[in-house]
Write an enzyme that holds these catalytic residues in place. Structure first.
Site, PDB file in Angstrom:
ATOM      1  N   HIS A 275      45.276  39.030  34.567  1.00  0.00           N
ATOM      2  CA  HIS A 275      43.898  39.392  34.911  1.00  0.00           C
ATOM      3  C   HIS A 275      43.484  38.709  36.223  1.00  0.00           C
ATOM      4  CE1 HIS A 275      43.686  39.765  30.374  1.00  0.00           C
ATOM      5  NE2 HIS A 275      43.287  40.948  30.763  1.00  0.00           N
TER       6      HIS A 275
ATOM      7  N   LYS B  11      51.278  46.914  34.055  1.00  0.00           N
ATOM      8  CA  LYS B  11      51.915  46.681  32.748  1.00  0.00           C
ATOM      9  C   LYS B  11      51.527  47.786  31.764  1.00  0.00           C
ATOM     10  CE  LYS B  11      51.313  43.364  29.302  1.00  0.00           C
ATOM     11  NZ  LYS B  11      51.250  44.343  28.274  1.00  0.00           N
TER      12      LYS B  11
ATOM     13  N   GLN C 279      48.345  53.732  30.483  1.00  0.00           N
ATOM     14  CA  GLN C 279      46.885  53.670  30.591  1.00  0.00           C
ATOM     15  C   GLN C 279      46.432  54.050  32.015  1.00  0.00           C
ATOM     16  OE1 GLN C 279      43.928  50.776  28.854  1.00  0.00           O
ATOM     17  NE2 GLN C 279      44.336  49.692  30.743  1.00  0.00           N
TER      18      GLN C 279
HETATM   19  O1  PAF Z   1      43.441  47.379  29.383  1.00  0.00           O
HETATM   20  C1  PAF Z   1      42.455  46.974  28.747  1.00  0.00           C
HETATM   21  O2  PAF Z   1      42.226  45.782  28.609  1.00  0.00           O
HETATM   22  C2  PAF Z   1      41.515  48.004  28.133  1.00  0.00           C
HETATM   23  O3  PAF Z   1      42.201  49.127  27.695  1.00  0.00           O
HETATM   24  C3  PAF Z   1      40.366  48.397  29.054  1.00  0.00           C
HETATM   25  C4  PAF Z   1      40.872  49.066  30.317  1.00  0.00           C
HETATM   26  C5  PAF Z   1      39.563  47.157  29.437  1.00  0.00           C
HETATM   27  C6  PAF Z   1      39.430  49.370  28.353  1.00  0.00           C
HETATM   28  O4  PAF Z   1      38.880  48.801  27.213  1.00  0.00           O
END
Ligand code: PAF
Length: 291
Positions: free
Chosen positions: A37, A149, A153
């Site tokens: 992050h 990763k 998504q």
């Molecule tokens: O990747 C994540 O942590 C989640 O899927 C996200 C993008 C914050 C959506 O809740």
């Protein structure tokens, strides 16, 4: 850094930032921040005038038997990390704040979901795009940063914003790894000591696949087989999948002659780990697969 807990306040702030013609960079997270992050935030900081991070464990994207309740949470530590990386606003709404009444709209992702993690997580990506639609509107983000990763998504989210003409630009950021190659993940804390040591082989198995492609192997079946053998050799984890698909379309391929993803998911006792490499037909890692 200011902590914001209500949608109204976040909208007001974002509106005044936009009125000042400043760029808003956004990093959506579910908290329990780690170096992965931090890398997203650092990249966001470089490219944006104002940085917003959200922390919201989104119930809509968890299945009934998944880890919503026990998903790790540590707001105080998250705020310290965010502040130390130069975040301007951290948006931490409650579930009630985000989902006030029963919604009359249901978003459904119909492409790219029936493969990889989507196959075993029905409705997961519907929940992801629903929360992101809300967060993109609330934060008025110009840029949104996602880690590679979660390659499925980001492919789904990129198609979502393109299909629905969101103005936010999706920025992929390479996976951050431990020294032994294990991809950073909030779920790594669930691994036993032995599993943690073995888990490094997820990455080394991906590299086996990559090197076969570099050496000229074009047959995905043969590569998948070798990757699986390597995982079995080095872990007691159970393979959920090893797949090679076109990227970002996530379609089956019979010959490797385009940009592809090698993706794996392995179940350990208390954690399911995923990892991937996006590479071109010659086996070279692709930094921005949407370019
Ligand atoms: O990747 C994540 O942590 C989640 O899927 C996200 C993008 C914050 C959506 O809740």
């Amino acid at each position: 850094m200011k902590v914001i807990r209500t949608v109204n306040e976040m909208v007001e702030i974002a509106t005044s930032v936009k009125a000042n013609d400043q760029t808003i960079g956004f990093v959506p997270t579910m908290g329990y921040l780690h170096d992965g992050h931090a890398k997203l935030i650092d990249q966001c900081r470089k490219e944006s005038q104002i940085v917003i991070v959200s922390i919201f464990v989104n119930p809509l994207q968890f299945g009934p038997n998944e880890d919503f309740e026990r998903y790790p949470r540590d707001e105080k530590r998250d705020c310290m990390i965010a502040e130390s990386h130069g975040v301007d606003y951290i948006f931490i709404p409650s579930v009630e704040e985000m989902y006030r009444d029963n919604s009359s709209i249901k978003l459904q992702v119909v492409e790219r979901t029936n493969v990889l993690c989507g196959r075993s997580r029905a409705g997961h990506f519907d929940g992801v795009v629903t929360v992101l639609a809300k967060l993109f509107h609330i934060t008025k983000a110009d840029l949104a940063f996602f880690g590679m990763k979660d390659a499925q998504q980001i492919a789904v989210v990129k198609a979502f914003v393109d299909d629905l003409n969101f103005s936010v630009k999706i920025r992929p950021v390479p996976t951050i790894r431990e020294d032994d190659g294990l991809a950073r993940s909030s779920r790594n804390v669930y691994l036993s000591q032995q599993e943690r040591a073995d888990a490094a082989s997820l990455y080394s198995s991906l590299k086996v696949g990559q090197h076969l492609i570099i050496d000229g192997e074009k047959n995905p079946v043969m590569i998948i087989d070798e990757v699986k053998k390597n995982i079995h050799r080095h872990t007691n984890g159970t393979i959920d999948y090893v797949e090679i698909l076109s990227y970002p379309d996530l379609k089956a391929v019979t010959v490797i002659n385009q940009q592809i993803i090698i993706a794996i998911a392995v179940n350990f006792q208390k954690a399911r780990l995923i990892d991937n490499l996006v590479i071109n037909e010659h086996g070279i890692i692709v930094r921005d697969p949407f370019e």
